[in-house]
Design an enzyme around this catalytic site. Structure first.
Site, short mmCIF file in Angstrom:
data_model
loop_
_atom_site.label_atom_id
_atom_site.label_comp_id
_atom_site.label_asym_id
_atom_site.label_seq_id
_atom_site.Cartn_x
_atom_site.Cartn_y
_atom_site.Cartn_z
N PRO A 23 0.83 -1.22 0.00
CA PRO A 23 0.00 0.00 0.00
C PRO A 23 0.87 1.26 0.00
O PRO A 23 1.87 1.33 0.70
CB PRO A 23 -0.79 -0.11 1.31
CG PRO A 23 -0.72 -1.55 1.69
CD PRO A 23 0.58 -2.06 1.15
N GLU A 24 0.47 2.23 -0.81
CA GLU A 24 1.21 3.49 -0.88
C GLU A 24 0.62 4.48 0.12
O GLU A 24 -0.38 4.19 0.79
CB GLU A 24 1.16 4.02 -2.32
CG GLU A 24 1.80 3.02 -3.27
CD GLU A 24 1.78 3.44 -4.73
OE1 GLU A 24 1.94 4.63 -5.02
OE2 GLU A 24 1.60 2.56 -5.59
#
Ligand SMILES: [Zn+2]
Length: 333
Positions: free
Chosen positions: A2-3
């Site tokens: 996940p960014e």
């Protein structure tokens, strides 16, 4: 993995539980003992780059606990990650929690009214956990993730949570596919956090204008904390810049445009997540660009670093070569 915008959303799922006590725990993690969290209160949730930090302390009147603003926007403290800590158990007399640690003293001086690690009523500092999420890492609030597909043997097995925290109000938080480590304070460098209002544009532009492919620089977390492969692909397409163009051959306005698109795209992604909407992607994992041109795909990364799949349109994003510019490279300051 996940960014930044996804981890920010995870933080927002945790904040309603701030101030609530953990009364039951579960999960498969062996990196921490979930039992150590039982009967502690969740006092803070912060996000920095791709990491989520949760603070736990003794229950009680936490009049000096974090302000809603601090939780909403992440930390403004300048604390650095300190060495991993031993456990949640009370410490012996005369150890670093007595205030002899220079880094902590420095941090307290700078934090002003922000919560100090020494502020809980039992006199013990808050204990922080750092969560770093894997490729399919996530957090659920008061629900468990269900299997989306059968496995190879045809079984429908739900994902196994690494950690489950049940709170005294009946709600719970479930953490999937993440590494969990203890730390003495959150890593807080808002100047490099792409979602922080304090993000340092000039420092980022200095990094981008080096004689390095821009697609490598964008993933450098020491300048662009929270920026991941998807944001990289989309920002390069939106700025019409070839991933392997050297920053030193691009014009200052190209570099500013790339930075603007990276920051803008990250914010839009966060907002679409908060509204529960899917993000419209232009080039990431696409066979064609929005103009209908054939997209290309390659694995790019520094010689000694991770190679990441990169999509680009050779027509919309022509590579700038030294002979094309006819001018000396941009001078990095
Ligand atoms: Zn195109």
């Amino acid at each position: 993995m996940p960014e930044g915008p996804s981890v920010k959303r995870f933080q927002l799922l945790c904040t309603p539980f701030v101030g609530k006590a953990v009364n039951k725990v579960g999960g498969s993690t062996r990196q921490v003992d979930p039992g150590d969290l039982k009967m502690l209160t969740l006092w803070d949730a912060q996000v920095h780059g791709k990491n989520l930090f949760l603070a736990f302390g003794a229950p009680g009147d936490n009049s000096k606990s974090t302000s809603p603003e601090a939780s909403e926007h992440g930390s403004t403290s300048q604390g650095k990650m300190a060495s991993e800590r031993s456990s949640f158990l009370p410490r012996q007399e005369g150890n670093e929690s007595d205030g002899c640690d220079p880094q902590r003293c420095l941090q307290e001086e700078h934090e002003g009214d922000l919560p100090s690690l020494m502020d809980d009523v039992a006199g013990r500092p808050w204990e922080w956990l750092r969560f770093h999420f894997g490729l399919y890492g996530s957090i659920r609030a008061s629900e468990f993730a269900r299997a989306k597909n059968a496995n190879k043997r045809g079984d429908w097995k739900d994902p196994i949570p690494r950690l489950v925290l049940y709170f005294d109000d009946g709600g719970f938080l479930v953490f999937y596919n993440c590494r969990i480590h203890r730390c003495s304070s959150p890593t807080a460098e808002p100047a490099t956090d792409i979602l922080s209002p304090e993000f340092d544009r000039e420092r980022a532009l200095d990094a981008l204008c080096k004689a390095t492919p821009v697609c490598h620089t964008l993933l450098d977390q020491s300048y662009f904390s929270g920026l991941g492969n998807r944001i990289k692909n989309e920002a390069l397409y939106l700025a019409k810049i070839h991933p392997l163009s050297l920053g030193s051959l691009l014009t200052p306005s190209d570099l500013r445009s790339l930075l603007d698109h990276a920051l803008q795209f990250s914010l839009e992604w966060l907002h679409s997540k908060l509204r529960g909407q899917r993000l419209r992607l232009q080039i990431y994992m696409k066979e064609k660009c929005p103009e209908g041109h054939e997209a290309k795909k390659g694995a790019f990364g520094p010689l000694d670093g991770l190679k990441r799949l990169t999509w680009w349109c050779p027509q919309c994003q022509p590579q700038v070569l030294p002979e094309d510019t006819g001018m000396p490279p941009v001078q990095c300051s």
